[in-house]
Design a protein around this motif. Structure first.
Motif, PDB file in Angstrom:
ATOM      1  N   ALA A 141       0.861  -1.178   0.000  1.00  0.00           N
ATOM      2  CA  ALA A 141       0.000   0.000   0.000  1.00  0.00           C
ATOM      3  C   ALA A 141       0.892   1.221   0.000  1.00  0.00           C
ATOM      4  N   ARG A 215      -2.567  -0.892  -3.514  1.00  0.00           N
ATOM      5  CA  ARG A 215      -3.412   0.253  -3.198  1.00  0.00           C
ATOM      6  C   ARG A 215      -2.564   1.514  -3.242  1.00  0.00           C
ATOM      7  N   HIS A 234      -7.300   0.527  -8.153  1.00  0.00           N
ATOM      8  CA  HIS A 234      -6.441   0.420  -6.974  1.00  0.00           C
ATOM      9  C   HIS A 234      -6.246   1.752  -6.261  1.00  0.00           C
ATOM     10  N   ARG A 236      -7.500   5.029  -4.133  1.00  0.00           N
ATOM     11  CA  ARG A 236      -8.538   5.428  -3.188  1.00  0.00           C
ATOM     12  C   ARG A 236      -8.230   6.812  -2.620  1.00  0.00           C
ATOM     13  N   GLU A 418      -8.810   0.696   4.514  1.00  0.00           N
ATOM     14  CA  GLU A 418      -8.332   0.261   3.197  1.00  0.00           C
ATOM     15  C   GLU A 418      -7.200  -0.744   3.336  1.00  0.00           C
ATOM     16  N   LEU A 422      -7.059  -4.639   2.158  1.00  0.00           N
ATOM     17  CA  LEU A 422      -5.987  -5.226   1.351  1.00  0.00           C
ATOM     18  C   LEU A 422      -5.462  -6.508   2.004  1.00  0.00           C
TER      19      LEU A 422
END
Length: 434
Positions: A141, A215, A234, A236, A418, A422
């Protein structure tokens, strides 16, 4: 929200001292630690105590650049000596983002192999962390503490501070600027591919092909960013993470007064902002306004002469001052800008580099304030401040925008949501293209 039934993950968090990028990552560490996850942090020496205070075990970079403190002399790049904004980005890329990618990757791989690791939270500018996560086969991420450095569909290139193109000439402008940025990144392709080769990864044809994550978490408001018809799957928006820096102190109460108050703040880190600050002080001296200047770590203790209508404070909390402010004068750092707008206060932006031109462009685009060059004269600043105070649409737009940010919600808790999503989901790596 905390879920006590959620499986606890072992998370490695990467960080570096870049000023406004630090409070968001500390807030995310705090949110994940409160949910019971095991957090390890690897970053600069000057960040380790704060990372531990947020709930992570912490260790320093061993091979990669490691900043010992937050003094101007320890800054990795003297960007104020660069001839233009692109040269400033190139200097940062050479020193931190791309040049030492192999050193960062080696440190991250070693840290992940020292203890079981389920996921990496990387910084959106540390390409070595991206290489390491790929080499380890770990989900990644990326946390961006501002708007995306890789433009979303329909957005102008990051850096120059353009607003979205409305005609063919502007679209050509974007193509040319984008090509220049891509060329700058590709100047470091040998270093990226050397780092990849060390870990048995195949070479890439372009540097930005390395900008990969499961992400990409944009810690900004979707309403602040330029419109986009559809985000990649992917990506956000998690909302601005407006945690205050650890060195901020509670402020002396703002004295009541009949004159409008301007809050003045020019960066947490040093960007040779003295001239812009002096011009702002000279401007306020000519206006029927009050001013509070917060110096932060960049200029704490700096000697300057303030006019009688201006108060200078070291390390003061903006949250304590903004409810009383009519406007904010700032360099346009994401945290300062979004904190002002979340309070419904219009801004005057004098961008000095980094992401500041692009934040100023969004302020301009949404008519949430005004922007001037950092070399603006006291007379130009005074005219802009009069407009912000006297033209009601600036305050009206800022207050409406504050309501929008509040309705969006988000912040560190949404970011944690988030990341837990993931952890829960099957992992599929995506590439972010430019």
């Amino acid at each position: 929200m905390r879920n006590d039934d959620f499986p606890k993950a072992r998370i490695l968090v990467l960080g570096w001292e870049g000023g406004g990028n630090v409070p968001p990552i500390l807030a995310v560490i705090r949110a994940l630690a409160a949910r019971g996850h095991d957090l390890r942090f690897i970053g600069d020496d000057c960040l380790l105590a704060e990372a531990r205070g947020a709930g992570a075990r912490a260790q320093a970079w061993r091979r990669a650049p490691n900043r010992p403190d937050r003094s101007a002399s320890s800054c990795f790049v003297r960007e104020w000596e660069q001839p233009d904004a692109l040269a400033g980005v190139r200097a940062w890329a050479r020193t931190i983002f791309l040049g030492p990618a192999e050193l960062y990757a080696m440190d991250v791989v070693d840290a992940a192999r020292e203890e079981p690791t389920d996921l990496v939270i990387g910084a959106d500018l540390l390409f070595g962390g991206m290489i390491a996560a790929e080499a380890l086969g770990l989900p990644l991420a990326l946390l961006s503490p501002n708007v995306s450095i890789v433009p979303q569909p329909g957005h102008p290139p990051f850096g120059p501070g353009f607003t979205p193109a409305t005609n063919e000439a502007e679209r050509q402008r974007d193509r040319e600027a984008g090509a220049m940025v891509e060329q700058m990144f590709d100047g470091f392709l040998p270093q990226i591919n050397a780092a990849r080769a060390r870990f048995g990864l195949s070479p890439l044809p372009r540097t930005l092909d390395q900008f990969r994550a499961d992400r990409l978490l944009l810690a900004t408001s979707g309403a602040f960013d330029f419109p986009v018809s559809r985000l990649p799957d992917h990506v956000r928006y998690v909302g601005p993470i407006l945690e205050q820096p650890s060195w901020v102190s509670r402020s002396t109460p703002v004295a009541p007064g009949d004159r409008p108050l301007a809050l003045v703040s020019f960066s947490t880190t040093y960007q040779k902002q003295e001239a812009a600050l002096e011009a702002t002080l000279d401007a306020l001296a000519t206006l029927s306004m009050r001013g509070i200047v917060t110096l932060g770590k960049a200029l704490a203790g700096h000697e300057m002469t303030a006019p009688p209508n201006v108060e200078i404070r070291d390390g003061a909390s903006h949250d304590d001052i903004l409810p009383h402010a009519a406007c904010v004068v700032t360099h346009g750092g994401h945290g300062t800008t979004l904190r002002a707008l979340a309070a419904g206060v219009p801004v005057l932006v004098l961008p000095m580099g980094r992401d500041q031109n692009d934040n100023a462009a969004r302020v301009d685009y949404h008519r949430l304030g005004l922007r001037l060059p950092p070399t603006a004269s006291a007379e130009e600043i005074a005219r802009a401040l009069r407009r912000l105070v006297e033209e009601p649409h600036f305050v009206r737009n800022a207050k409406r925008f504050a309501q929008t940010i509040a309705a969006e919600g988000g912040g560190a808790e949404r970011c944690a949501d988030e990341i837990e999503g993931l952890i829960r989901a099957p992992f599929l790596r995506h590439a972010v293209g430019m």
